[in-house]
Enzyme design. Structure first.
Site, PDB file in Angstrom:
ATOM      1  N   LEU A  87       0.779  -1.346   0.065  1.00 55.33           N
ATOM      2  CA  LEU A  87       0.054  -0.001  -0.197  1.00 55.33           C
ATOM      3  C   LEU A  87       0.812   1.220  -0.206  1.00 55.33           C
ATOM      4  O   LEU A  87       0.223   2.332   0.176  1.00 55.33           O
ATOM      5  CB  LEU A  87      -1.016   0.021   1.189  1.00 55.33           C
ATOM      6  CG  LEU A  87      -1.957  -1.023   1.190  1.00 55.33           C
ATOM      7  CD1 LEU A  87      -2.913  -1.311   2.376  1.00 55.33           C
ATOM      8  CD2 LEU A  87      -2.702  -0.915  -0.126  1.00 55.33           C
ATOM      9  N   HIS A 106      -4.072  -5.634  -9.188  1.00 57.13           N
ATOM     10  CA  HIS A 106      -5.238  -4.393  -8.815  1.00 57.13           C
ATOM     11  C   HIS A 106      -6.478  -5.055  -8.979  1.00 57.13           C
ATOM     12  O   HIS A 106      -6.881  -5.797 -10.015  1.00 57.13           O
ATOM     13  CB  HIS A 106      -5.094  -3.292  -9.614  1.00 57.13           C
ATOM     14  CG  HIS A 106      -5.866  -2.025  -8.937  1.00 57.13           C
ATOM     15  ND1 HIS A 106      -5.746  -1.182  -8.063  1.00 57.13           N
ATOM     16  CD2 HIS A 106      -7.226  -1.700  -9.482  1.00 57.13           C
ATOM     17  CE1 HIS A 106      -6.672  -0.489  -7.903  1.00 57.13           C
ATOM     18  NE2 HIS A 106      -7.667  -0.826  -8.733  1.00 57.13           N
ATOM     19  N   ASP A 147      -1.209   2.884 -10.735  1.00 60.63           N
ATOM     20  CA  ASP A 147      -2.249   2.011 -11.518  1.00 60.63           C
ATOM     21  C   ASP A 147      -2.142   2.253 -12.981  1.00 60.63           C
ATOM     22  O   ASP A 147      -3.312   1.958 -13.700  1.00 60.63           O
ATOM     23  CB  ASP A 147      -3.637   2.148 -10.838  1.00 60.63           C
ATOM     24  CG  ASP A 147      -3.711   1.867  -9.404  1.00 60.63           C
ATOM     25  OD1 ASP A 147      -2.804   1.077  -9.330  1.00 60.63           O
ATOM     26  OD2 ASP A 147      -4.499   2.115  -8.751  1.00 60.63           O
TER      27      ASP A 147
HETATM   28  C1  GRF Z   1      -5.616  -7.644  -3.378  1.00 60.07           C
HETATM   29  O1  GRF Z   1      -6.853  -7.496  -3.763  1.00 60.07           O
HETATM   30  C2  GRF Z   1      -4.912  -7.077  -4.470  1.00 60.07           C
HETATM   31  O2  GRF Z   1      -5.491  -7.186  -5.805  1.00 60.07           O
HETATM   32  C3  GRF Z   1      -4.605  -5.804  -4.086  1.00 60.07           C
HETATM   33  O3  GRF Z   1      -4.849  -5.809  -2.420  1.00 60.07           O
HETATM   34  C4  GRF Z   1      -5.145  -7.081  -2.142  1.00 60.07           C
HETATM   35  C5  GRF Z   1      -4.421  -7.668  -1.224  1.00 60.07           C
HETATM   36  O4  GRF Z   1      -4.772  -8.803  -0.607  1.00 60.07           O
HETATM   37  N1  GRF Z   1      -3.563  -5.191  -4.694  1.00 60.07           N
HETATM   38  P1  GRF Z   1      -4.079  -9.747   0.202  1.00 60.07           P
HETATM   39  O5  GRF Z   1      -2.935  -8.941   1.163  1.00 60.07           O
HETATM   40  O6  GRF Z   1      -3.223 -10.603  -0.930  1.00 60.07           O
HETATM   41  O7  GRF Z   1      -4.768 -10.824   0.861  1.00 60.07           O
END
Ligand code: GRF
Length: 192
Positions: A87, A106, A147
């Site tokens: 993030l 994404h 993105d």
């Molecule tokens: C996923 O939906 C991915 O597409 C996005 O963040 C989410 C991460 O989920 N970038 P996780 O931490 O892999 O469970």
């Protein structure tokens, strides 16, 4: 071919990170060498450690520093970087250093529902609110714009009228589990 080394960057739950680690665990050509997180409480850290993966936890300040990030990856001889629910913004010099070697996932059909603040449930809520008939996932290279890097692959799913946040989250997750590791493998094996 010399074994290619991957670093996974993850901030949270890490279901994708774990899936990728397990997918490549028996692979001779591709090895997950490092799990990097900016979140000391991320559940993925313990899970990666339990599988023998080197983990590195950096502060938000540290992950904004290209030199630090590059040094961490070079120390592990990293060839490709995979963002899996990461993030924080990737600093520009790091993006240049690993040009076309950083892959993100994404949970929407970009360019729809992308950009700053659009992640996780925020995306699924917007999809439901806007009564989209389909959504999906986008796997793309990372460039300087959030993105907006070159799309590698997209996979769609139908949004049913009865879908709510929980069902949509689950469907998206299933699509991510199915496709993300295989697309990573394809990209790596097809890059000279
Ligand atoms: C996923 O939906 C991915 O597409 C996005 O963040 C989410 C991460 O989920 N970038 P996780 O931490 O892999 O469970």
């Amino acid at each position: 071919m010399q074994t290619k080394q991957i670093a996974i960057f993850a901030s949270g739950n890490g279901s994708n990170a774990l899936n990728i680690i397990d997918f490549f665990s028996e692979n001779d050509q591709i090895n997950v060498a490092l799990l990097l997180s900016n979140n000391p409480n991320a559940p993925i850290i313990a899970k990666a450690k339990a599988r023998g993966i080197d983990t590195l936890i950096l502060t938000n300040e540290a992950v904004a520093n290209s030199n630090l990030l590059i040094a961490a990856c070079v120390n592990h001889a990293i060839d490709f970087v995979v963002l899996a629910g990461y993030l924080r913004k990737i600093p520009v010099e790091f993006i240049h250093f690993y040009a076309n070697k950083i892959i993100n996932i994404h949970p929407s059909l970009l360019p729809k529902f992308g950009g700053r603040g659009m992640y996780g449930d925020f995306v699924h809520k917007a999809v439901i609110e806007q009564k989209e008939s389909k959504t999906g996932i986008t796997i793309h290279f990372v460039n300087e714009e959030f993105d907006k890097g070159e799309v590698i692959a997209q996979f769609e799913l139908k949004v049913d009228q009865l879908d709510d946040l929980d069902t949509l989250r689950k469907k998206i997750s299933e699509l991510e589990m199915k496709h993300f590791p295989t697309i990573i493998e394809e990209v790596i094996l097809n890059t000279k």
